[in-house]
Design a protein around this motif. Structure first.
Motif, PDB file in Angstrom:
ATOM      1  N   ALA A   1       3.956  -2.719   3.717  1.00 12.64           N
ATOM      2  CA  ALA A   1       3.957  -4.095   3.233  1.00 12.64           C
ATOM      3  C   ALA A   1       3.347  -5.130   4.403  1.00 12.64           C
ATOM      4  O   ALA A   1       3.653  -4.781   5.340  1.00 12.64           O
ATOM      5  CB  ALA A   1       5.416  -4.648   2.501  1.00 12.64           C
ATOM      6  N   SER A   2       2.469  -6.056   3.815  1.00 12.89           N
ATOM      7  CA  SER A   2       1.953  -7.006   4.703  1.00 12.89           C
ATOM      8  C   SER A   2       1.887  -8.431   4.139  1.00 12.89           C
ATOM      9  O   SER A   2       1.859  -8.450   2.801  1.00 12.89           O
ATOM     10  CB  SER A   2       0.648  -6.412   5.349  1.00 12.89           C
ATOM     11  OG  SER A   2      -0.399  -6.170   4.334  1.00 12.89           O
ATOM     12  N   GLY A   3       1.254  -9.278   5.070  1.00  9.98           N
ATOM     13  CA  GLY A   3       0.959 -10.461   4.529  1.00  9.98           C
ATOM     14  C   GLY A   3       2.057 -11.736   4.523  1.00  9.98           C
ATOM     15  O   GLY A   3       1.757 -12.719   4.460  1.00  9.98           O
TER      16      GLY A   3
ATOM     17  N   ALA B   1       0.871  -1.215   0.137  1.00 10.66           N
ATOM     18  CA  ALA B   1       0.020  -0.142   0.036  1.00 10.66           C
ATOM     19  C   ALA B   1       0.754   1.295  -0.120  1.00 10.66           C
ATOM     20  O   ALA B   1       1.410   1.324   1.071  1.00 10.66           O
ATOM     21  CB  ALA B   1      -0.940  -0.052   1.260  1.00 10.66           C
ATOM     22  N   GLU B   2       0.805   1.850  -1.215  1.00  9.59           N
ATOM     23  CA  GLU B   2       1.417   3.231  -1.051  1.00  9.59           C
ATOM     24  C   GLU B   2       0.806   4.306  -0.570  1.00  9.59           C
ATOM     25  O   GLU B   2      -0.396   4.316  -0.748  1.00  9.59           O
ATOM     26  CB  GLU B   2       2.026   3.324  -2.469  1.00  9.59           C
ATOM     27  CG  GLU B   2       2.774   2.394  -3.376  1.00  9.59           C
ATOM     28  CD  GLU B   2       1.885   1.513  -4.085  1.00  9.59           C
ATOM     29  OE1 GLU B   2       2.352   0.836  -5.088  1.00  9.59           O
ATOM     30  OE2 GLU B   2       0.694   1.330  -3.781  1.00  9.59           O
ATOM     31  N   SER B   3       1.487   5.360  -0.152  1.00  8.59           N
ATOM     32  CA  SER B   3       0.915   6.603   0.241  1.00  8.59           C
ATOM     33  C   SER B   3       2.119   7.623   0.201  1.00  8.59           C
ATOM     34  O   SER B   3       3.166   7.670  -0.104  1.00  8.59           O
ATOM     35  CB  SER B   3       0.416   6.518   1.591  1.00  8.59           C
ATOM     36  OG  SER B   3       1.499   6.157   2.657  1.00  8.59           O
TER      37      SER B   3
ATOM     38  N   TYR C   1       9.373  -8.680 -10.356  1.00  8.94           N
ATOM     39  CA  TYR C   1       8.512  -8.677  -9.115  1.00  8.94           C
ATOM     40  C   TYR C   1       7.427  -9.178  -9.656  1.00  8.94           C
ATOM     41  O   TYR C   1       6.722  -9.299 -10.411  1.00  8.94           O
ATOM     42  CB  TYR C   1       8.170  -7.102  -8.927  1.00  8.94           C
ATOM     43  CG  TYR C   1       9.535  -6.266  -8.657  1.00  8.94           C
ATOM     44  CD1 TYR C   1      10.372  -5.668  -9.652  1.00  8.94           C
ATOM     45  CD2 TYR C   1       9.907  -6.121  -7.565  1.00  8.94           C
ATOM     46  CE1 TYR C   1      11.390  -5.235  -9.518  1.00  8.94           C
ATOM     47  CE2 TYR C   1      11.055  -5.297  -7.044  1.00  8.94           C
ATOM     48  CZ  TYR C   1      11.906  -4.770  -8.082  1.00  8.94           C
ATOM     49  OH  TYR C   1      12.970  -4.218  -7.799  1.00  8.94           O
ATOM     50  N   ASP C   2       6.782  -9.952  -8.233  1.00  9.54           N
ATOM     51  CA  ASP C   2       5.687 -10.641  -8.129  1.00  9.54           C
ATOM     52  C   ASP C   2       4.275  -9.836  -7.788  1.00  9.54           C
ATOM     53  O   ASP C   2       3.166 -10.105  -8.019  1.00  9.54           O
ATOM     54  CB  ASP C   2       5.910 -11.754  -7.297  1.00  9.54           C
ATOM     55  CG  ASP C   2       7.098 -12.913  -7.817  1.00  9.54           C
ATOM     56  OD1 ASP C   2       7.616 -13.293  -7.141  1.00  9.54           O
ATOM     57  OD2 ASP C   2       7.210 -12.696  -8.968  1.00  9.54           O
ATOM     58  N   ALA C   3       4.415  -8.913  -6.765  1.00  8.40           N
ATOM     59  CA  ALA C   3       3.544  -8.118  -6.223  1.00  8.40           C
ATOM     60  C   ALA C   3       3.522  -6.734  -6.256  1.00  8.40           C
ATOM     61  O   ALA C   3       4.778  -6.369  -6.525  1.00  8.40           O
ATOM     62  CB  ALA C   3       3.495  -8.463  -4.843  1.00  8.40           C
ATOM     63  N   TRP C   4       2.413  -6.149  -6.689  1.00 13.00           N
ATOM     64  CA  TRP C   4       2.527  -4.658  -6.887  1.00 13.00           C
ATOM     65  C   TRP C   4       1.541  -4.068  -5.936  1.00 13.00           C
ATOM     66  O   TRP C   4       0.461  -4.483  -5.747  1.00 13.00           O
ATOM     67  CB  TRP C   4       2.028  -4.557  -8.428  1.00 13.00           C
ATOM     68  CG  TRP C   4       3.333  -4.837  -9.268  1.00 13.00           C
ATOM     69  CD1 TRP C   4       3.362  -6.207  -9.718  1.00 13.00           C
ATOM     70  CD2 TRP C   4       4.469  -4.183  -9.762  1.00 13.00           C
ATOM     71  NE1 TRP C   4       4.611  -6.251 -10.569  1.00 13.00           N
ATOM     72  CE2 TRP C   4       5.221  -4.685 -10.710  1.00 13.00           C
ATOM     73  CE3 TRP C   4       4.750  -2.730  -9.728  1.00 13.00           C
ATOM     74  CZ2 TRP C   4       6.362  -4.408 -11.249  1.00 13.00           C
ATOM     75  CZ3 TRP C   4       5.821  -2.320 -10.457  1.00 13.00           C
ATOM     76  CH2 TRP C   4       6.622  -2.966 -11.178  1.00 13.00           C
ATOM     77  N   GLY C   5       1.874  -2.693  -5.860  1.00  9.16           N
ATOM     78  CA  GLY C   5       0.776  -1.786  -4.942  1.00  9.16           C
ATOM     79  C   GLY C   5      -0.193  -1.184  -5.989  1.00  9.16           C
ATOM     80  O   GLY C   5       0.070  -1.290  -7.130  1.00  9.16           O
TER      81      GLY C   5
END
Length: 127
Positions: A24-26, A5-7, A114-118
């Protein structure tokens, strides 16, 4: 499942600064690499910087030239991108990304590394 989650984006005048965050989470992110990319209107997504979560090894795109600084806070599971001396051409959506480092080459500067993106955070720089 990795969630990012970017901010921190917003509207800023040229010459100003912003610090973008990526929470980052999970999972546990030791052994991961994290990256920042940006995508300007009508342009392809381009690599900005990457950092290894465990060792803090950093890599920047050749064009960065010192105005961008990537960092991490392991306790907060957050990476940052400090951008100074903002220019109108920095206007873009900024994305963070994550991938496990095991078995992968460094530096991770391609989208496919990369595998995951915000979802991204918009940065708009006015003149």
């Amino acid at each position: 499942q990795v969630q990012l989650a970017e901010s921190g984006g917003g509207l800023v005048q040229a010459g100003g600064s912003l610090r973008l965050s990526c929470a980052a989470s999970g999972r546990t992110f030791s052994g991961y690499r994290m990256g920042w990319f940006r995508q300007a209107p009508g342009q392809e997504r381009e690599f900005v910087a990457a950092i290894s979560w465990s060792y803090g090894i950093i890599y920047y795109a050749d064009w960065v030239k010192g105005r961008f600084t990537i960092s991490r806070d392991n306790a907060r599971n957050t990476i940052y991108l400090q951008i100074n001396s903002l220019k109108p051409e920095d206007t873009a959506v900024y994305y963070c990304a994550a991938a496990p480092s095991a078995g992968r080459q460094w530096p991770p500067r391609r989208l496919g590394d990369y595998d995951a993106w915000g979802q991204g955070t918009q940065v708009t720089v006015s003149t």
